[in-house]
Design an enzyme around this catalytic site. Sequence first.
Site, PDB file in Angstrom:
ATOM      1  N   PRO A 118      -9.014   2.597  -6.312  1.00  0.00           N
ATOM      2  CA  PRO A 118      -8.413   2.704  -7.478  1.00  0.00           C
ATOM      3  C   PRO A 118      -9.564   2.543  -8.579  1.00  0.00           C
ATOM      4  O   PRO A 118      -9.551   2.849  -9.631  1.00  0.00           O
ATOM      5  CB  PRO A 118      -7.318   1.749  -7.805  1.00  0.00           C
ATOM      6  CG  PRO A 118      -7.994   0.493  -6.954  1.00  0.00           C
ATOM      7  CD  PRO A 118      -8.372   1.322  -5.678  1.00  0.00           C
ATOM      8  N   ARG A 144      -3.929   8.756  -6.066  1.00  0.00           N
ATOM      9  CA  ARG A 144      -4.984   7.591  -6.133  1.00  0.00           C
ATOM     10  C   ARG A 144      -6.105   8.336  -7.056  1.00  0.00           C
ATOM     11  O   ARG A 144      -6.815   7.557  -7.724  1.00  0.00           O
ATOM     12  CB  ARG A 144      -5.611   7.316  -4.866  1.00  0.00           C
ATOM     13  CG  ARG A 144      -4.555   6.295  -4.290  1.00  0.00           C
ATOM     14  CD  ARG A 144      -4.825   6.073  -2.653  1.00  0.00           C
ATOM     15  NE  ARG A 144      -6.150   5.561  -2.646  1.00  0.00           N
ATOM     16  CZ  ARG A 144      -6.202   3.895  -2.879  1.00  0.00           C
ATOM     17  NH1 ARG A 144      -5.235   3.319  -3.136  1.00  0.00           N
ATOM     18  NH2 ARG A 144      -7.545   3.396  -2.698  1.00  0.00           N
ATOM     19  N   ASP A 184     -16.556   2.135   1.311  1.00  0.00           N
ATOM     20  CA  ASP A 184     -15.318   0.980   1.518  1.00  0.00           C
ATOM     21  C   ASP A 184     -14.044   1.677   2.176  1.00  0.00           C
ATOM     22  O   ASP A 184     -13.490   2.074   1.257  1.00  0.00           O
ATOM     23  CB  ASP A 184     -15.179   0.451  -0.074  1.00  0.00           C
ATOM     24  CG  ASP A 184     -14.208  -0.519  -0.037  1.00  0.00           C
ATOM     25  OD1 ASP A 184     -14.656  -1.713   0.707  1.00  0.00           O
ATOM     26  OD2 ASP A 184     -13.174  -0.674  -0.620  1.00  0.00           O
ATOM     27  N   CYS A 237     -11.984  -4.487   4.057  1.00  0.00           N
ATOM     28  CA  CYS A 237     -11.094  -5.782   3.969  1.00  0.00           C
ATOM     29  C   CYS A 237     -10.239  -6.251   5.010  1.00  0.00           C
ATOM     30  O   CYS A 237      -9.367  -6.706   4.918  1.00  0.00           O
ATOM     31  CB  CYS A 237     -10.315  -5.733   2.754  1.00  0.00           C
ATOM     32  SG  CYS A 237      -9.145  -4.445   2.770  1.00  0.00           S
TER      33      CYS A 237
END
Length: 476
Positions: A118, A144, A184, A237
């Site tokens: 985001p 998004r 990421d 993550c």
Amino acid sequence: MKLSGNIYNYLSSLFGEDAAAKYEEFIKGEPQKFLRVNTLKITPEELKVLLESNYGILSETIKEVPIALKIIDDKGIIGKTIEHISGYYYIQSLSSMLPPLILNPSEKDIVLDLCAAPGSKTTELSEMMNNKGTLISNEIQNDRVRMLVFNIDRMNIINTGVIHFRGELLSKIYPAYFDKILVDAPCSGLGIIQKKNEVTEWWSQERAKTLAELQTKLLVAAVKMARQGGEIVYSTCTLTIEENEMVLDTLLKKYPVEIQEIKIPFESNDGIVSYDDHNFNPELKKARRILPWQTGSEGFFIVKLRKTEEITAGQIPPYNKYLKFLNSKSKEISRQLDKLSLIFGIDANVWERFKFFYRKNDIFFTTNKWNDGTPGSFERIGLKFGTLDRNNEIVLHTNAAQLLGNEITGSIYELKNQDELKIYLEGGTIKKDTGNYGQYIVKYNNLLLGTAIISKAGIKSRFPRSKRTQEIQKEF
């Protein structure tokens, strides 16, 4: 909150039962809140004082990550302050601030955030680049993309272009192009269960393996897009070996990249180099895995790569759109800029910092160092500067006013009380005749909120509609 049996058993097999039990105990607690300070606007120390004095929000600085504040007591309103909607800070986990810090871009680099929404890491990268140079942010999902643009606007980021494209195919447009790339990657979220308990409902090792296929494609695309000597930070993550070491081991066997040493300012674990029957590249030891209780935040995996050789790249395909950039001396805009300088007391030399372009009657602007060969590919570049009115004059947009900040010295209206503040933030008209008409900048307690048009009817707010949906807490 408990870990599902398959997650508990998986973590036990990787890290030992003691670690699995420690994670299960960790997720029973409330997630610790952190925020990243937009140092383009304010220092952490200044924001700490401001939040406490205006709202009673208590925080403390973090020596290991100077751009962060740890929230001690947020009064339930940390996401509802005027400073939040005005881009003075971004609510973000401490661990997720680390990948941009490891990539460490400068304003001289051409940078890509491959999976950007985001926008927490995109806006952090831009702040590290002093909001200058060229940053490209890509996102594949439509909804998004909207959130990414919203946060770019909220943080007043001007050096960023947004692309809506499949990341694994982007190398066909940008072969050997970027100095620095952040990947990421979308992942199974095994490091964020405390915040997203639903992960326990759908997580499986098979799901992790499926995601690893996409992650590998994204990372290969990043290698193709990096220049020789360029750097790539890959982060997730999640804690799985399938989405981290296995992905990287595959890459290292086929592509000219090497793993760089990195330093994490917290306790962290080496990358895994052997597991069951698998023996991975021993250089993977240089990767870092952060277990959630080590930072009191989220679990993360971070590795930094350097491209060592050039590889055959595809061709940049033709694109259909054309975008003409204007500088401050261009005849299409110079007269209107001179008019704005007179209205707002802006030194004319300020406009030389930017490039401008039109989309119908809307005008956008970006840094004068913006450098990209395919501007027609973008959903958006920079920030909205303003709109042409019926007299062909520019009506300055709130995002532009917030970016210009202290460069504006004239035509300023200071809101008198919280009743006026409420009307302004809701996009209404403050019913008063000030005797001074035209475009104005609106401030409250010396905080620049945005723009307004003042007439005999009153002060008509031009606070952006997208920001009016945010519930905002006034001072306590």
